[in-house]
Design an enzyme around this catalytic site. Structure first.
Site, PDB file in Angstrom:
ATOM      1  N   ASP A 127     -12.668  -6.563  -2.758  1.00 40.10           N
ATOM      2  CA  ASP A 127     -11.491  -5.765  -2.430  1.00 40.10           C
ATOM      3  C   ASP A 127     -10.273  -6.677  -2.474  1.00 40.10           C
ATOM      4  O   ASP A 127     -10.413  -7.898  -2.350  1.00 40.10           O
ATOM      5  CB  ASP A 127     -11.647  -5.142  -1.035  1.00 40.10           C
ATOM      6  CG  ASP A 127     -10.960  -3.788  -0.932  1.00 40.10           C
ATOM      7  OD1 ASP A 127     -10.093  -3.494  -1.782  1.00 40.10           O
ATOM      8  OD2 ASP A 127     -11.279  -3.023  -0.002  1.00 40.10           O
ATOM      9  N   ARG A 136     -10.112   8.633   2.528  1.00 41.42           N
ATOM     10  CA  ARG A 136      -9.306   8.383   3.730  1.00 41.42           C
ATOM     11  C   ARG A 136      -8.921   9.744   4.268  1.00 41.42           C
ATOM     12  O   ARG A 136      -8.460  10.602   3.513  1.00 41.42           O
ATOM     13  CB  ARG A 136      -8.049   7.590   3.381  1.00 41.42           C
ATOM     14  CG  ARG A 136      -8.322   6.109   3.228  1.00 41.42           C
ATOM     15  CD  ARG A 136      -7.079   5.285   3.480  1.00 41.42           C
ATOM     16  NE  ARG A 136      -7.317   3.870   3.203  1.00 41.42           N
ATOM     17  CZ  ARG A 136      -7.819   3.017   4.079  1.00 41.42           C
ATOM     18  NH1 ARG A 136      -8.147   3.423   5.285  1.00 41.42           N
ATOM     19  NH2 ARG A 136      -8.000   1.749   3.763  1.00 41.42           N
ATOM     20  N   ARG A 169       0.831  -1.212   0.000  1.00 41.82           N
ATOM     21  CA  ARG A 169       0.000   0.000   0.000  1.00 41.82           C
ATOM     22  C   ARG A 169       0.864   1.261   0.000  1.00 41.82           C
ATOM     23  O   ARG A 169       0.374   2.353  -0.272  1.00 41.82           O
ATOM     24  CB  ARG A 169      -0.949  -0.006   1.204  1.00 41.82           C
ATOM     25  CG  ARG A 169      -1.925  -1.167   1.142  1.00 41.82           C
ATOM     26  CD  ARG A 169      -3.179  -0.932   1.950  1.00 41.82           C
ATOM     27  NE  ARG A 169      -2.923  -0.770   3.370  1.00 41.82           N
ATOM     28  CZ  ARG A 169      -3.882  -0.593   4.283  1.00 41.82           C
ATOM     29  NH1 ARG A 169      -5.142  -0.553   3.917  1.00 41.82           N
ATOM     30  NH2 ARG A 169      -3.587  -0.462   5.541  1.00 41.82           N
ATOM     31  N   LYS A 191     -14.569   6.514  -2.070  1.00 42.60           N
ATOM     32  CA  LYS A 191     -14.093   6.381  -0.677  1.00 42.60           C
ATOM     33  C   LYS A 191     -13.102   7.485  -0.343  1.00 42.60           C
ATOM     34  O   LYS A 191     -12.304   7.873  -1.193  1.00 42.60           O
ATOM     35  CB  LYS A 191     -13.416   5.013  -0.518  1.00 42.60           C
ATOM     36  CG  LYS A 191     -12.816   4.773   0.858  1.00 42.60           C
ATOM     37  CD  LYS A 191     -12.256   3.358   1.005  1.00 42.60           C
ATOM     38  CE  LYS A 191     -10.795   3.261   0.674  1.00 42.60           C
ATOM     39  NZ  LYS A 191     -10.220   1.939   0.968  1.00 42.60           N
ATOM     40  N   GLY A 230     -11.129  -3.530   8.466  1.00 42.62           N
ATOM     41  CA  GLY A 230     -12.550  -3.775   8.175  1.00 42.62           C
ATOM     42  C   GLY A 230     -13.330  -2.480   7.999  1.00 42.62           C
ATOM     43  O   GLY A 230     -14.506  -2.511   7.648  1.00 42.62           O
ATOM     44  N   GLY A 231     -12.677  -1.349   8.213  1.00 43.83           N
ATOM     45  CA  GLY A 231     -13.366  -0.057   8.135  1.00 43.83           C
ATOM     46  C   GLY A 231     -13.932   0.221   6.745  1.00 43.83           C
ATOM     47  O   GLY A 231     -15.076   0.677   6.617  1.00 43.83           O
TER      48      GLY A 231
END
Ligand code: R5P
Length: 316
Positions: free
Chosen positions: A222, A197, A99, A195, A228-229
């Protein structure tokens, strides 16, 4: 093409169950080795079989404790190199640090690239991996990388459920391509979540939805789930938009401590994941889960690499 007399497979301590399943699929024994830490936490490796000129595969997803498992892999590669292995393939079903693949804030590292450098410097000749967080991570390497995907397997699973009105949902724009591939395999529509962040605190928020999910059987896909958010917020959004059922599928069940609680308390019809890495932080109490094994996929890819066959042909 250079050919190697024989094949040998070894495992570090990350996921011996998967390595054994791969060897069972290939009808060969798992190689013998010692991989442990001394009292000062230094990792030590000893390969107990003769691997001179052999085609060596080292299976090690980079999972918790991430830095120890990474060091184990690097030191196993070094040990294999010094034991005159003919060729060394690092089999990394889960590539941690993936990531961190771009400099998207001032003064931050690109750790995914650094890990690639480590593997090469240690002496890996090839890498075999599964569903990288971003495909372009392949370009961090100057050695061949075979990236497998478990999404066809997950798609087959959903086809078998015979859902009445399926729709595939991507948890963010970055995941839209792999979600589209799944939707195409299932012959259904795609919806995409926008989404956000908010920082580096592992908080994610599903803002809005492109697509219509009312009265549909949603399949949220995914590459990985950590806290799990992302998924919890996506499921809430689907329920709020009138979905009649919500399934969640991911390849890599990274599942932090918190994830078990979060997902147990999220309204999910079924949570599906693979065994690309073991569940190290806990287990579920409420949510209905299903685990699919990648052992035969990895085994078939290893066989093809060893015999000079096409790995891409596995997905046609
Ligand atoms: C992000 O880009 C990934 O595809 C996943 O959505 C993310 O890694 C999941 O993390 P978490 O479960 O902590 O929200």
């Amino acid at each position: 093409m250079q050919s190697f007399s024989d094949i040998a497979i070894f495992s570090g301590n990350a996921h011996q169950e998967l390595a054994s399943a791969v060897c069972k699929h290939l009808e060969m024994p798992l190689g013998e080795s010692e991989v442990f830490q001394f009292s000062n936490e230094e990792v030590f490796v000893r390969i107990l079989d003769n691997i001179r000129e052999k085609d060596v595969f080292l299976i090690q997803p980079i999972v918790s404790p991430v830095n120890t498992r990474l060091m184990e892999l690097l030191i196993m590669i070094d040990a294999a190199k010094r034991a005159s292995a003919g060729r060394i393939t690092a089999v990394v079903p889960y590539y941690a640090y993936g990531r961190s693949d771009k400099k998207d804030q001032p003064r931050v590292p690109i750790s995914g690239r650094l890990v690639a450098n480590f593997l090469e410097v240690a002496g890996a000749d090839r890498v075999l991996t599964l569903d990288l967080h971003a495909g372009q991570i392949q370009g961090f390497f100057n050695i061949p990388v075979d990236e497998l995907t478990a999404f066809p397997m997950l798609s087959d699973y959903f086809r078998g459920l015979n859902l009445e009105k399926p729709i595939v949902v991507a948890t963010d724009v970055g995941g839209a391509k792999r979600a589209r591939d799944v939707a195409e395999r299932l012959g259904c529509d795609l919806a995409i979540i926008d989404k956000r962040r908010t920082g580096n605190d592992e908080q994610a928020e599903a803002l809005s939805l492109i697509g219509e999910v009312e009265n549909h059987d949603c399949i949220i896909v995914d590459d990985e789930i950590l806290t799990g958010g992302t998924v919890a917020s996506a499921v809430d959004l689907m329920r709020g938009r009138g979905a009649r059922s919500v399934y969640v599928a991911c390849v890599h069940p990274v599942f932090s401590n918190k994830a078990f609680d979060v997902l147990d308390n999220t309204n999910i019809d079924q949570l599906i994941f693979t065994d690309s890495l073991p569940l190290v932080f806990g287990s579920f109490n409420n949510v209905n889960t299903s685990k699919l094994s990648i052992a035969s996929l990895l085994g078939d890819a290893i066989h093809r690499i060893h015999t000079g066959g096409s790995v891409g042909a596995l997905f046609r």
